[in-house]
Design an enzyme around this catalytic site. Structure first.
Site, PDB file in Angstrom:
ATOM      1  N   ARG A  48       1.025  -1.074   0.002  1.00  0.00           N
ATOM      2  CA  ARG A  48      -0.041   0.031   0.104  1.00  0.00           C
ATOM      3  C   ARG A  48       0.903   1.422  -0.051  1.00  0.00           C
ATOM      4  O   ARG A  48       2.179   1.136   0.086  1.00  0.00           O
ATOM      5  CB  ARG A  48      -0.958   0.093   1.254  1.00  0.00           C
ATOM      6  CG  ARG A  48      -0.173  -0.338   2.449  1.00  0.00           C
ATOM      7  CD  ARG A  48      -0.542   0.317   3.703  1.00  0.00           C
ATOM      8  NE  ARG A  48      -0.529   1.788   3.577  1.00  0.00           N
ATOM      9  CZ  ARG A  48       0.629   2.496   3.801  1.00  0.00           C
ATOM     10  NH1 ARG A  48       1.805   1.846   4.006  1.00  0.00           N
ATOM     11  NH2 ARG A  48       1.038   3.754   3.656  1.00  0.00           N
ATOM     12  N   GLY A  49       0.295   2.549   0.023  1.00  0.00           N
ATOM     13  CA  GLY A  49       1.079   3.574  -0.154  1.00  0.00           C
ATOM     14  C   GLY A  49       1.197   3.762  -1.637  1.00  0.00           C
ATOM     15  O   GLY A  49       1.551   2.931  -2.610  1.00  0.00           O
ATOM     16  N   ALA A  50       1.041   5.070  -2.222  1.00  0.00           N
ATOM     17  CA  ALA A  50       0.793   5.403  -3.487  1.00  0.00           C
ATOM     18  C   ALA A  50       1.970   5.237  -4.396  1.00  0.00           C
ATOM     19  O   ALA A  50       1.948   4.399  -5.215  1.00  0.00           O
ATOM     20  CB  ALA A  50       0.620   7.123  -3.848  1.00  0.00           C
ATOM     21  N   ARG A 102      -7.204  -0.030  -7.137  1.00  0.00           N
ATOM     22  CA  ARG A 102      -7.190   1.250  -6.019  1.00  0.00           C
ATOM     23  C   ARG A 102      -7.226   2.422  -7.019  1.00  0.00           C
ATOM     24  O   ARG A 102      -6.395   2.805  -7.451  1.00  0.00           O
ATOM     25  CB  ARG A 102      -6.053   1.168  -5.141  1.00  0.00           C
ATOM     26  CG  ARG A 102      -6.061  -0.113  -4.184  1.00  0.00           C
ATOM     27  CD  ARG A 102      -5.231   0.036  -3.009  1.00  0.00           C
ATOM     28  NE  ARG A 102      -6.006   1.097  -1.898  1.00  0.00           N
ATOM     29  CZ  ARG A 102      -5.511   1.719  -1.077  1.00  0.00           C
ATOM     30  NH1 ARG A 102      -4.191   1.233  -0.808  1.00  0.00           N
ATOM     31  NH2 ARG A 102      -6.000   2.493   0.022  1.00  0.00           N
ATOM     32  N   GLN A 209      -2.546   2.464  10.017  1.00  0.00           N
ATOM     33  CA  GLN A 209      -1.080   2.540   9.241  1.00  0.00           C
ATOM     34  C   GLN A 209      -0.097   3.329  10.076  1.00  0.00           C
ATOM     35  O   GLN A 209       0.987   3.169  10.018  1.00  0.00           O
ATOM     36  CB  GLN A 209      -1.246   3.599   7.802  1.00  0.00           C
ATOM     37  CG  GLN A 209      -2.027   2.662   6.862  1.00  0.00           C
ATOM     38  CD  GLN A 209      -3.373   2.826   6.627  1.00  0.00           C
ATOM     39  OE1 GLN A 209      -3.986   3.221   7.635  1.00  0.00           O
ATOM     40  NE2 GLN A 209      -3.981   2.596   5.446  1.00  0.00           N
ATOM     41  N   ASP A 250      -1.802  11.154  -2.296  1.00  0.00           N
ATOM     42  CA  ASP A 250      -2.122  10.232  -3.163  1.00  0.00           C
ATOM     43  C   ASP A 250      -2.281  10.720  -4.544  1.00  0.00           C
ATOM     44  O   ASP A 250      -2.217   9.960  -5.674  1.00  0.00           O
ATOM     45  CB  ASP A 250      -3.275   9.327  -2.724  1.00  0.00           C
ATOM     46  CG  ASP A 250      -2.957   8.248  -1.809  1.00  0.00           C
ATOM     47  OD1 ASP A 250      -2.955   8.852  -0.479  1.00  0.00           O
ATOM     48  OD2 ASP A 250      -2.717   7.113  -1.935  1.00  0.00           O
ATOM     49  N   ASN A 260      -5.421  12.453   0.094  1.00  0.00           N
ATOM     50  CA  ASN A 260      -4.692  11.768   0.920  1.00  0.00           C
ATOM     51  C   ASN A 260      -5.442  11.118   1.967  1.00  0.00           C
ATOM     52  O   ASN A 260      -6.563  11.247   2.029  1.00  0.00           O
ATOM     53  CB  ASN A 260      -3.530  12.536   1.814  1.00  0.00           C
ATOM     54  CG  ASN A 260      -2.403  11.590   2.539  1.00  0.00           C
ATOM     55  OD1 ASN A 260      -1.713  10.851   1.806  1.00  0.00           O
ATOM     56  ND2 ASN A 260      -2.265  12.024   3.754  1.00  0.00           N
ATOM     57  N   LYS A 261      -4.899  10.266   2.952  1.00  0.00           N
ATOM     58  CA  LYS A 261      -5.527   9.205   3.843  1.00  0.00           C
ATOM     59  C   LYS A 261      -6.643  10.199   4.575  1.00  0.00           C
ATOM     60  O   LYS A 261      -6.571  11.032   4.834  1.00  0.00           O
ATOM     61  CB  LYS A 261      -4.608   8.756   4.870  1.00  0.00           C
ATOM     62  CG  LYS A 261      -5.236   7.747   5.945  1.00  0.00           C
ATOM     63  CD  LYS A 261      -5.930   6.671   5.285  1.00  0.00           C
ATOM     64  CE  LYS A 261      -5.401   5.836   4.118  1.00  0.00           C
ATOM     65  NZ  LYS A 261      -6.283   4.952   3.489  1.00  0.00           N
TER      66      LYS A 261
END
Ligand code: MRU
Length: 365
Positions: A48-50, A102, A209, A250, A260-261
């Site tokens: 995960r993570g852009a 995603r 996270q 992201d 973003n998150k």
């Protein structure tokens, strides 16, 4: 040391992914031999993570190309020849499948696009040449991301005065990238430069996270930190215990809005209300000039069970409804600076952002 955190390991015929769902309890790798296996890992957030899902997608396309050529060979020993356009069509469909996993982070689409372009540019070459060049492109994407993170770290580290107490959200660290990290990479560089006293890490419900992954990285690096529940951020900002906020992104739209998150927008509003700087760290691969504002960004909605259960244990009454957007949009006017591998852009608004990207010789979107 951070350099030892290796979220993705390319092995030539397989991609090993550090299973981020198992951290911090267990450091285990999943070995993916097919595009479908990588796709599943992205969807289920083992990776995960852009930037990390972008790099994983590039390698997934190499696995797809290897399979295509292997299958052709097995069918008739390539007697009927190899058609690069057949491979291009196959990879275009594979790319679409990856993009669907995603939708919010532009890095995934960006990496797929770059790999497809490479395949087109190679034109009529032998299968061996195609595979070698294609694999090399994915390795470049990996290496460029790592190098970009380190540059982001050294530019961003200059923003902090000695003894800084900084808040971060989610995980924008080595785990979320090819290694080192964006927002957490900046904190890492600033800590090594001696300016970070304490990091506050939002736990980042529901996937945690912050409390699982950022805490794990900070601990490995020896950076003093405290995990706080997401709703405690305002309390510590009001008391001026937190003096600045840094997050990753992201996607950055042409007008400087970012995705973003989930929870990032609330932190930006709180930072403004408490007159604290709000920093965003992101590589150029996260900038999407093809969309004019954050309103056009597709926000991924994840399963309600991520909120109502934890590792199979119910946290809510049976049948309770939950809404689970994974990201939110922070408008550009709440952002103090954008930190990239090409330098720092203060007040990233439309005109400034377009000029900044152009001046650095990259055409995006
Ligand atoms: O849902 P996730 O864990 O993939 O979300 C990650 C984030 O929101 C990060 O802040 C962002 O991708 C930047 S990572 C360098």
């Amino acid at each position: 040391m951070t350099e030892k955190i290796r979220p993705l390991i390319w092995q030539g015929r397989a991609l090993k992914l550090l299973d981020q769902r198992a951290l911090p309890e267990k450091e285990s790798y999943i070995t993916c031999h097919t595009l479908e296996e990588v796709q599943k890992c992205i969807r289920e957030m083992a990776v995960r993570g852009a930037p990390a899902i972008g790099v994983a997608s590039a390698f997934a396309l190499v696995l797809a190309a290897q399979k295509y050529i292997h299958d052709l060979n097995a069918k008739d020993g390539l007697k009927n020849g190899f058609s690069p356009s057949g491979l291009q069509n196959y990879l275009t469909l594979s790319g679409d499948a990856l993009r669907a996993t995603r939708p919010t982070a532009v890095n995934l689409s960006w990496a797929v696009e770059r790999m497809l372009k490479k395949c087109r540019d190679l034109g009529a070459v032998s299968p061996e040449t195609m595979l070698t060049a294609f694999e090399r492109e994915a390795i470049h994407i990996f290496e460029e991301d790592l190098a970009a993170n380190k540059k982001i770290g050294s530019f961003g580290a200059k923003l902090f005065a000695p003894n800084s107490n900084v808040l971060t959200h989610c995980n924008a660290g080595a785990l979320a990238t090819a290694g080192y990290g964006t927002a957490l990479g900046v904190l890492r560089s600033a800590f090594r430069a001696g300016t970070i006293k304490h990091v506050y890490a939002c736990e980042t419900r529901p996937f945690l996270q912050g409390s699982r992954l950022t805490a794990w990285e900070l601990q490995k690096e020896g950076i003093p930190f405290s995990i706080i529940v997401d709703s405690a951020a305002g309390y510590f900002m009001y008391k001026q215990e937190i003096r600045s906020v840094i997050v990753g992104a992201d996607r950055v739209a042409a007008n400087g809005d970012i995705a973003n998150k989930i929870g990032t927008y609330a932190l930006a509003v709180l930072a403004q209300a408490n007159k604290l700087p709000f920093y965003v760290a992101a590589p150029f691969s996260s900038i999407d000039l093809s969309i004019s504002s954050g309103e056009e960004i597709a926000v991924e909605e994840r399963a309600p069970e991520e909120i109502t259960t934890y590792k199979g244990t119910p946290l809510s009454p049976p049948g309770a409804q939950a809404k689970n957007p994974a990201f939110d949009i922070t408008p550009a006017n709440l952002i103090t600076v954008l930190i990239t591998e090409h330098g720092i852009l203060p007040f990233p608004r439309e005109k400034q952002l377009r000029r900044f990207v152009q001046q650095r010789g990259r055409k995006l979107g």
